[in-house]
Design an enzyme around this catalytic site. Sequence first.
Site, PDB file in Angstrom:
ATOM      1  N   ASP A 112      26.360  38.053  65.646  1.00 37.07           N
ATOM      2  CA  ASP A 112      27.374  37.056  65.345  1.00 37.07           C
ATOM      3  C   ASP A 112      27.171  35.907  66.336  1.00 37.07           C
ATOM      4  O   ASP A 112      26.497  36.077  67.369  1.00 37.07           O
ATOM      5  CB  ASP A 112      28.761  37.689  65.500  1.00 37.07           C
ATOM      6  N   ASP A 163      29.918  32.925  67.248  1.00 43.47           N
ATOM      7  CA  ASP A 163      31.105  32.568  68.036  1.00 43.47           C
ATOM      8  C   ASP A 163      31.782  33.816  68.592  1.00 43.47           C
ATOM      9  O   ASP A 163      32.103  34.754  67.867  1.00 43.47           O
ATOM     10  CB  ASP A 163      32.101  31.785  67.164  1.00 43.47           C
ATOM     11  N   ASP A 193      31.888  40.492  67.886  1.00 42.71           N
ATOM     12  CA  ASP A 193      33.119  40.620  68.680  1.00 42.71           C
ATOM     13  C   ASP A 193      34.345  40.865  67.833  1.00 42.71           C
ATOM     14  O   ASP A 193      35.462  40.882  68.362  1.00 42.71           O
ATOM     15  CB  ASP A 193      33.332  39.346  69.515  1.00 42.71           C
TER      16      ASP A 193
END
Length: 219
Positions: free
Chosen positions: A12, A14, A168
């Site tokens: 991922d 961001d 995240d």
Amino acid sequence: MARQRFDLIVFDWDGTLMDSTQTIAKCIQLASRDLGLPVPNDSAASHVIGLGLKDALSYAVPTLDPADYPRLAERYRYHFLTRDADLVLFDGVREMLEALHGEHYFLGVATGKTRVGLERALEATGLGKWFDATRCADETFSKPHPAMLHELTRELGQDVARTVMVGDTTHDLQMAANAGAHGLGVCYGAHPADALRAMAPVHCATSIADLQQWLLTHA
């Protein structure tokens, strides 16, 4: 070093490679305020990070009239672009990617960003050279749909069962599960560690250093 479990590592962007969680949440809140809409709290604004923009705004502002989506998206982009240049990578990201590349892993990105947004970020950070393939939310289905991972594995000729998705958010880990890949959580981004651990990832990293060490030792 022979790879033990994985050939393809997908990240991922961001909140995983770039320290942008608080900025994205703040921009969602400011855009909502601009249009006189209910302003989501920090938790709600952070929860949607990783989704495609339309899904993110619809979740964060559930009273949003679909007709108002383009205006809200425009205000979000305005606020984000005024802050985009100030965003930085988490410490150690460059070194980690270089080390993984040196071990001949395939590296990819699966992100809720648009293609334009990701290309701008790759150019600004100089990380594009490390990635073999990337997918963005405006090119296919948004997370947690498995399409991004299925498309990346097909493009690179890799086995999804030997692929790990690093992210995240629970959206990242659910996408991995939906695709038949493995999920690896990072606990320094948008979603709380207990929510990530509840998804039974192969590991929950507390820092980039921890993530790099685990991947080089166990992947």
